[in-house]
Scaffold this motif. Structure first.
Motif, PDB file in Angstrom:
ATOM      1  N   HIS A   8       0.854  -1.301  -0.073  1.00  0.00           N
ATOM      2  CA  HIS A   8      -0.212  -0.019  -0.101  1.00  0.00           C
ATOM      3  C   HIS A   8       0.837   1.314   0.017  1.00  0.00           C
ATOM      4  O   HIS A   8       0.379   2.253  -0.650  1.00  0.00           O
ATOM      5  N   LYS A  60      -4.055   8.642  -6.090  1.00  0.00           N
ATOM      6  CA  LYS A  60      -2.805   9.498  -6.110  1.00  0.00           C
ATOM      7  C   LYS A  60      -2.492   9.683  -7.529  1.00  0.00           C
ATOM      8  O   LYS A  60      -1.424  10.502  -7.989  1.00  0.00           O
ATOM      9  N   TRP A  99      -5.256   3.100  -3.774  1.00  0.00           N
ATOM     10  CA  TRP A  99      -4.274   4.053  -3.558  1.00  0.00           C
ATOM     11  C   TRP A  99      -3.387   4.439  -4.633  1.00  0.00           C
ATOM     12  O   TRP A  99      -3.129   5.808  -4.745  1.00  0.00           O
ATOM     13  N   ALA A 124       0.717   4.280  -3.110  1.00  0.00           N
ATOM     14  CA  ALA A 124       0.683   5.447  -2.634  1.00  0.00           C
ATOM     15  C   ALA A 124       1.481   6.131  -3.281  1.00  0.00           C
ATOM     16  O   ALA A 124       1.057   7.561  -3.562  1.00  0.00           O
TER      17      ALA A 124
END
Length: 82
Positions: free
Chosen positions: A16, A54, A50, A20
């Protein structure tokens, strides 16, 4: 439909965080290491959530190419493609 598989803290951090941050190499390494690509964090976000939130298209492509699910819903009932 079965509930999403929760990632253990180490797994969540392994995929994760790099997702991100847009770090495709670390995402690929985590996948090769056997991390659950569809695991969710405390917000019910997958790594693909994520990457999409982003704007990291390269990471999103890596995840999709490795069979990341497109339809899991987070706590806001949003999928990564919403």
């Amino acid at each position: 439909m079965p509930p999403p598989v929760r990632a253990v803290r180490g797994e969540a951090l392994a995929i994760h965080g790099p997702a991100a941050k847009g770090d495709a190499l670390k995402v690929e390494a985590a996948i090769r290491g056997g991390v659950n690509i569809n695991g969710v964090d405390l917000g019910s976000f997958t790594a693909l959530h994520w990457a999409a939130m982003k704007g990291h298209l390269t990471v999103a492509s890596v995840l999709v190419a490795n069979k990341a699910k497109l339809t899991p819903k987070d706590k806001r009932a949003k999928t990564p493609i919403d």
